[in-house]
Design a protein around this motif. Structure first.
Motif, PDB file in Angstrom:
ATOM      1  N   GLY A   1      11.636   7.528 -17.106  1.00 49.45           N
ATOM      2  CA  GLY A   1      11.096   7.839 -15.783  1.00 49.45           C
ATOM      3  C   GLY A   1       9.610   7.542 -15.686  1.00 49.45           C
ATOM      4  O   GLY A   1       9.125   7.058 -14.652  1.00 49.45           O
ATOM      5  N   HIS A   2       8.874   7.804 -16.762  1.00 52.36           N
ATOM      6  CA  HIS A   2       7.430   7.550 -16.794  1.00 52.36           C
ATOM      7  C   HIS A   2       7.134   6.074 -16.553  1.00 52.36           C
ATOM      8  O   HIS A   2       6.316   5.714 -15.687  1.00 52.36           O
ATOM      9  CB  HIS A   2       6.884   8.002 -18.145  1.00 52.36           C
ATOM     10  N   VAL A   3       7.807   5.191 -17.298  1.00 50.18           N
ATOM     11  CA  VAL A   3       7.503   3.763 -17.169  1.00 50.18           C
ATOM     12  C   VAL A   3       8.058   3.191 -15.867  1.00 50.18           C
ATOM     13  O   VAL A   3       7.468   2.278 -15.282  1.00 50.18           O
ATOM     14  CB  VAL A   3       8.028   2.968 -18.387  1.00 50.18           C
ATOM     15  N   MET A   4       9.169   3.724 -15.380  1.00 50.32           N
ATOM     16  CA  MET A   4       9.719   3.217 -14.118  1.00 50.32           C
ATOM     17  C   MET A   4       8.800   3.532 -12.947  1.00 50.32           C
ATOM     18  O   MET A   4       8.595   2.683 -12.058  1.00 50.32           O
ATOM     19  CB  MET A   4      11.113   3.803 -13.877  1.00 50.32           C
ATOM     20  N   THR A   5       8.257   4.735 -12.915  1.00 49.72           N
ATOM     21  CA  THR A   5       7.341   5.072 -11.818  1.00 49.72           C
ATOM     22  C   THR A   5       6.058   4.253 -11.908  1.00 49.72           C
ATOM     23  O   THR A   5       5.479   3.879 -10.876  1.00 49.72           O
ATOM     24  CB  THR A   5       7.014   6.570 -11.824  1.00 49.72           C
ATOM     25  N   LEU A   6       5.609   3.951 -13.125  1.00 49.16           N
ATOM     26  CA  LEU A   6       4.452   3.069 -13.265  1.00 49.16           C
ATOM     27  C   LEU A   6       4.767   1.674 -12.738  1.00 49.16           C
ATOM     28  O   LEU A   6       3.908   1.004 -12.152  1.00 49.16           O
ATOM     29  CB  LEU A   6       4.031   2.974 -14.736  1.00 49.16           C
ATOM     30  N   GLY A   7       6.011   1.236 -12.932  1.00 51.31           N
ATOM     31  CA  GLY A   7       6.411  -0.088 -12.459  1.00 51.31           C
ATOM     32  C   GLY A   7       6.288  -0.256 -10.959  1.00 51.31           C
ATOM     33  O   GLY A   7       6.094  -1.367 -10.462  1.00 51.31           O
ATOM     34  N   ILE A   8       6.403   0.851 -10.204  1.00 52.97           N
ATOM     35  CA  ILE A   8       6.255   0.777  -8.751  1.00 52.97           C
ATOM     36  C   ILE A   8       4.844   0.324  -8.382  1.00 52.97           C
ATOM     37  O   ILE A   8       4.633  -0.368  -7.379  1.00 52.97           O
ATOM     38  CB  ILE A   8       6.554   2.146  -8.115  1.00 52.97           C
ATOM     39  N   CYS A   9       3.861   0.686  -9.192  1.00 55.65           N
ATOM     40  CA  CYS A   9       2.457   0.383  -8.888  1.00 55.65           C
ATOM     41  C   CYS A   9       1.961  -0.902  -9.541  1.00 55.65           C
ATOM     42  O   CYS A   9       0.997  -1.513  -9.063  1.00 55.65           O
ATOM     43  CB  CYS A   9       1.564   1.536  -9.354  1.00 55.65           C
TER      44      CYS A   9
ATOM     45  N   GLU B   1       0.820  -1.209   0.000  1.00 58.23           N
ATOM     46  CA  GLU B   1       0.000   0.000   0.000  1.00 58.23           C
ATOM     47  C   GLU B   1       0.858   1.265   0.000  1.00 58.23           C
ATOM     48  O   GLU B   1       0.566   2.233  -0.710  1.00 58.23           O
ATOM     49  CB  GLU B   1      -0.928   0.006   1.219  1.00 58.23           C
ATOM     50  N   ARG B   2       1.920   1.237   0.777  1.00 63.10           N
ATOM     51  CA  ARG B   2       2.802   2.407   0.812  1.00 63.10           C
ATOM     52  C   ARG B   2       3.530   2.569  -0.517  1.00 63.10           C
ATOM     53  O   ARG B   2       3.744   3.692  -0.989  1.00 63.10           O
ATOM     54  CB  ARG B   2       3.804   2.250   1.964  1.00 63.10           C
ATOM     55  N   GLN B   3       3.929   1.467  -1.118  1.00 59.11           N
ATOM     56  CA  GLN B   3       4.578   1.548  -2.427  1.00 59.11           C
ATOM     57  C   GLN B   3       3.648   2.157  -3.463  1.00 59.11           C
ATOM     58  O   GLN B   3       4.085   2.924  -4.338  1.00 59.11           O
ATOM     59  CB  GLN B   3       5.035   0.159  -2.875  1.00 59.11           C
ATOM     60  N   ILE B   4       2.363   1.806  -3.391  1.00 55.69           N
ATOM     61  CA  ILE B   4       1.392   2.380  -4.328  1.00 55.69           C
ATOM     62  C   ILE B   4       1.351   3.891  -4.197  1.00 55.69           C
ATOM     63  O   ILE B   4       1.406   4.623  -5.200  1.00 55.69           O
ATOM     64  CB  ILE B   4      -0.002   1.772  -4.099  1.00 55.69           C
ATOM     65  N   ARG B   5       1.249   4.388  -2.953  1.00 54.36           N
ATOM     66  CA  ARG B   5       1.193   5.831  -2.739  1.00 54.36           C
ATOM     67  C   ARG B   5       2.468   6.508  -3.232  1.00 54.36           C
ATOM     68  O   ARG B   5       2.422   7.561  -3.880  1.00 54.36           O
ATOM     69  CB  ARG B   5       0.968   6.127  -1.253  1.00 54.36           C
ATOM     70  N   MET B   6       3.608   5.925  -2.921  1.00 53.62           N
ATOM     71  CA  MET B   6       4.887   6.483  -3.360  1.00 53.62           C
ATOM     72  C   MET B   6       4.967   6.493  -4.884  1.00 53.62           C
ATOM     73  O   MET B   6       5.417   7.481  -5.490  1.00 53.62           O
ATOM     74  CB  MET B   6       6.047   5.678  -2.760  1.00 53.62           C
ATOM     75  N   GLY B   7       4.551   5.390  -5.498  1.00 54.12           N
ATOM     76  CA  GLY B   7       4.621   5.288  -6.952  1.00 54.12           C
ATOM     77  C   GLY B   7       3.729   6.297  -7.647  1.00 54.12           C
ATOM     78  O   GLY B   7       4.127   6.918  -8.642  1.00 54.12           O
ATOM     79  N   LEU B   8       2.505   6.484  -7.129  1.00 61.99           N
ATOM     80  CA  LEU B   8       1.579   7.426  -7.757  1.00 61.99           C
ATOM     81  C   LEU B   8       2.085   8.866  -7.656  1.00 61.99           C
ATOM     82  O   LEU B   8       1.943   9.657  -8.603  1.00 61.99           O
ATOM     83  CB  LEU B   8       0.194   7.305  -7.106  1.00 61.99           C
ATOM     84  N   ILE B   9       2.673   9.217  -6.523  1.00 62.98           N
ATOM     85  CA  ILE B   9       3.243  10.564  -6.375  1.00 62.98           C
ATOM     86  C   ILE B   9       4.401  10.747  -7.350  1.00 62.98           C
ATOM     87  O   ILE B   9       4.539  11.801  -8.000  1.00 62.98           O
ATOM     88  CB  ILE B   9       3.698  10.800  -4.926  1.00 62.98           C
ATOM     89  N   ALA B  10       5.240   9.717  -7.477  1.00 59.17           N
ATOM     90  CA  ALA B  10       6.367   9.792  -8.416  1.00 59.17           C
ATOM     91  C   ALA B  10       5.870   9.920  -9.855  1.00 59.17           C
ATOM     92  O   ALA B  10       6.432  10.683 -10.655  1.00 59.17           O
ATOM     93  CB  ALA B  10       7.248   8.554  -8.267  1.00 59.17           C
TER      94      ALA B  10
END
Length: 496
Positions: free
Chosen positions: A368-376, A324-333
């Motif tokens: 950067g766009h695809v990497m931040t999406l990868g977090i989620c 859940e925390r990774q999702i929030r971090m990823g969406l902000i990124a």
């Protein structure tokens, strides 16, 4: 066996009644109720695993990889296909549409059917259908036959996409599910990297029929993998009767879980951000920045590799940083990167340009766009499906169907300003990223789950240090004292 209280679905979603409250703690009735509750929990968690066999994860990843392989590999051969069949370019494009429509309908129907008949039969027969239809696409004598075969190929291939998630949800929850889904997505992420390169290399020697034959051969391999390595994960006692009624009932039950609904929409928005990139990258890199086909293919491969690595790293970090925390971090990124990307698109990429620094910046922003999406990407399905309980098949079907609808809607939007402009892409990703973050503000977990996760983590630490044994030895004395206090409170007689 590890328990994950934060993702255990409510009794209503499991189709069970709420456990009765034990009245009179310390009485025989209360202890009997507690014992019954423990027994019920054990039976619900009987199939839960804390790890998966590598062969199963490889099989599930290969099943999920069929869609990007079947869509991306033959794109370089579109012109050859149109000339060979004597059809227009728009008719050739319909072969892609037919496949995606089959995938969408398959995800919605196969997940529901698997809740009734089990995962393995649907996986096996879906893979067989995709293989037979794949052979049909390679030998199709006309465009009409090709369209029908592509639809059936997507319909059968959807089984692997939707049921792969359901299999993981059947056998794991929480961190284990997030790590398994992240690993599967990391492996399947190789497909978008390999597919266009493979198609570009094969189009000359074997043509479009040869490319589709290679895809069919891969689907034949999937039949063998399912038969050998994918077990049944939904026991007969957890299945239920029904068809459309099950879909309606399951949708109604899952719709009551606001967190699941939010996670489903956020997951679809993240997928739409990914498809926006896939649709816009070719014409932005070639039409706006003037890159060669070889250079574009290299950047595309790097982006695919980076998102794969990101998903894998996030899965490995799930024990230290909750999904859940990774999702929030990823969406902000995602929002931070896409705000910058949108500004660049609006101010500098509205028409063809020739600038090496701008090209480098744009490539960096794509990565950067695809990497931040990868977090989620691995965490969102894991957290959402962890809430579905006995509706795992229906939940996976809804997750995939809504994801496809959003992705299919976003793809044409990025080209509204033409093939020589990135303005539409910038506006689209900005709106999607903002919408995902606004939804996440309302929460990606139920109220109180964070506290329960901390309590469970503390209990595990206490068990490792042996503090739980000390607490168990001291418990009788404290129980007696507590009972005395209760008597005092009830009778009003001090020292009773």
């Amino acid at each position: 066996m590890t328990a994950f209280p934060s993702t255990d679905p409510s009794p209503e979603l499991r189709g069970e009644g709420a456990a009765p409250q034990a009245v009179g703690a310390g009485t025989h009735d209360g202890m009997a109720a507690d014992a019954h509750a423990v027994g019920s929990a054990d039976s619900r968690d009987a199939g839960v695993r804390t790890s998966f066999a590598p062969s199963l994860l490889i099989s599930l990843a290969a099943l999920a990889a069929i869609a990007p392989l079947a869509t991306d590999a033959y794109l370089p051969a579109f012109n050859h296909m149109a000339a060979d069949l004597g059809v227009s370019a728009s008719t050739t494009q319909l072969t892609l549409t037919a496949f995606l429509v089959g995938v969408a309908l398959g995800q919605l129907s196969i997940g529901v059917l698997s809740d009734r008949f089990g995962r393995r039969p649907l996986l096996l027969w879906g893979s067989v259908l995709a293989f037979v239809a794949g052979v049909g696409t390679a030998v199709a004598p006309s465009a009409a036959v090709l369209l029908a075969a592509r639809f059936l190929q997507g319909l059968g291939g959807a089984a692997g996409m939707v049921l792969g998630r359901a299999v993981i949800s059947d056998r794991s929850r929480g961190i284990t599910a997030a790590r398994a889904l992240s690993l599967v997505m990391a492996i399947q992420g190789i497909a978008p990297v390999v597919a266009p390169i493979l198609g570009g290399a094969l189009v000359g020697p074997v043509g479009w029929r040869g490319i589709l034959a290679v895809v069919a051969a891969f689907q034949g391999l999937l039949v063998l993998l399912v038969a050998a390595w994918v077990p049944e994960t939904l026991p007969a006692q957890r299945r239920h009767e029904g068809g459309l009624g099950v879909l309606i009932e399951g949708t109604r039950a899952l719709g009551k879980d606001r967190v699941f609904v939010r996670l489903t929409i956020i997951n679809a928005l993240v997928y739409a951000l990914l498809t926006s990139y896939l649709s816009a990258a070719p014409f932005m890199m070639q039409g706006v920045l003037g890159m060669s086909t070889a250079a574009y293919t290299s950047v595309f491969a790097v982006c695919g590799l980076m998102v794969t690595v990101t998903v894998a790293v996030c899965g490995a970090a799930a024990k230290r940083i909750s999904p859940e925390r990774q999702i929030r971090m990823g969406l902000i990124a995602v929002l931070v990167v896409d705000v910058v990307f949108a500004a660049v698109c609006l101010l500098r990429l509205s028409a063809p340009v020739s600038s090496t620094p701008l090209m480098i910046v744009t490539i960096a922003l794509f990565i950067g766009h695809v990497m931040t999406l990868g977090i989620c990407m691995g965490n969102l399905p894991a957290v959402a499906l962890g809430r579905t309980g006995r509706w795992a098949g229906t939940g996976s079907a809804l997750l995939g169907f809504v994801q496809f609808i959003f992705g299919g809607t976003a793809s044409p939007l990025v080209g509204l300003t033409g093939h020589a402009s990135g303005v539409a892409f910038g506006v689209t990703i900005l709106v999607l990223a903002l919408a995902a973050n606004v939804l996440a503000v309302f929460g990606v977990r139920s109220r109180g789950e964070k506290e329960r996760q901390r309590a469970a983590a503390e209990a595990r630490r206490a068990a490792r240090l042996g503090r739980d044994q000390l607490a168990a030895q001291a418990a009788p004395a404290y129980d007696v004292a507590d009972a005395a206090v209760d008597v005092d409170s009830d009778t009003g007689v001090p020292g009773a």
